[in-house]
Motif scaffolding. Sequence first.
Motif, PDB file in Angstrom:
ATOM      1  N   LEU A  66       0.829  -1.207   0.000  1.00  0.00           N
ATOM      2  CA  LEU A  66       0.000   0.000   0.000  1.00  0.00           C
ATOM      3  C   LEU A  66       0.863   1.257   0.000  1.00  0.00           C
ATOM      4  O   LEU A  66       0.585   2.214  -0.720  1.00  0.00           O
ATOM      5  CB  LEU A  66      -0.923   0.010   1.221  1.00  0.00           C
ATOM      6  N   TYR A 113      -3.611   6.204   1.194  1.00  0.00           N
ATOM      7  CA  TYR A 113      -4.632   5.680   2.094  1.00  0.00           C
ATOM      8  C   TYR A 113      -4.419   6.272   3.481  1.00  0.00           C
ATOM      9  O   TYR A 113      -3.362   6.836   3.790  1.00  0.00           O
ATOM     10  CB  TYR A 113      -4.549   4.148   2.168  1.00  0.00           C
ATOM     11  N   VAL A 172      -9.392   4.974   1.323  1.00  0.00           N
ATOM     12  CA  VAL A 172      -8.473   4.796   0.201  1.00  0.00           C
ATOM     13  C   VAL A 172      -8.858   5.714  -0.962  1.00  0.00           C
ATOM     14  O   VAL A 172     -10.002   6.165  -1.066  1.00  0.00           O
ATOM     15  CB  VAL A 172      -8.447   3.325  -0.283  1.00  0.00           C
ATOM     16  N   VAL A 205      -7.372  -1.027  -4.572  1.00  0.00           N
ATOM     17  CA  VAL A 205      -6.879  -1.617  -3.328  1.00  0.00           C
ATOM     18  C   VAL A 205      -7.384  -3.053  -3.178  1.00  0.00           C
ATOM     19  O   VAL A 205      -6.648  -3.934  -2.727  1.00  0.00           O
ATOM     20  CB  VAL A 205      -7.289  -0.749  -2.122  1.00  0.00           C
TER      21      VAL A 205
END
Length: 253
Positions: free
Chosen positions: A173, A179, A203, A209
């Motif tokens: 991520l 995020y 997000v 995601v």
Amino acid sequence: MEEIHLFIIWSKAGFKKSEILQDISKIFEIVDIYNITWSNHKFSENLTRLYGENLPKNSHKEKHCGNGAFACIIVKDNCPVYEQRLTSKGKKFVNKNIFDSKQLYREWTGGGHKVHATDNIEESKTQLLLLLNLEYDNLIKEKNKHKIKEQHISRDLIGSDGWDSFKDVFKILNLLTRYVILRNFENLENELTVLHPDVDLLVKNKQYVIDLLNAKPTTKKQHRVQYNVIINDKKINFDLRYIGDDYYCQNWE
């Protein structure tokens, strides 16, 4: 400034692999060549995550491209130029050197989408990590001094069978998207031991995601935002909020 990109020659374009490789080597610097085999039962899932589209088993794309071993060629474009091109998602600014070569190779292989290539740096970063667990920034720094030797590997996309730890989840991520952790961020590792583990994220792009983490919905109800992600062999619930979902004021999101 130089860029890293990748080409994929799907199995049904394999008959033109030699000619494509020869042409690629004239235009770009080849960094590595991988011949990749995905598990048959995971192929459609891998394809869905790679393309960011809903591609169930035996989809048109899978039948068209083939589900056998395929070649992934990582290249360095030392003189990238961006121009507008008509893509499957409308007109976009893309790396024209990569895009125009891809279009040519598709003609060579009978049309359609039997050859894939990344259009921009963000797509390269995503697909390099998903396919090969390689970080774009590390590749761009490397000086290509080794003799290119094709490697043969059998493995599905990263995260296909879950993740070893929260560290691995947040590494991908951190590398690929924006995020915010909304809840249960203080002691994330403790979520692996509680009875009903739960993490809330806000997000930028929900579907992106979902594809990155290989997250699965916990219900078929459209309004629910809960998904589970396998971490250390345990299903961890993630609530995936996204900008514009009215969970918060949009400006605050």
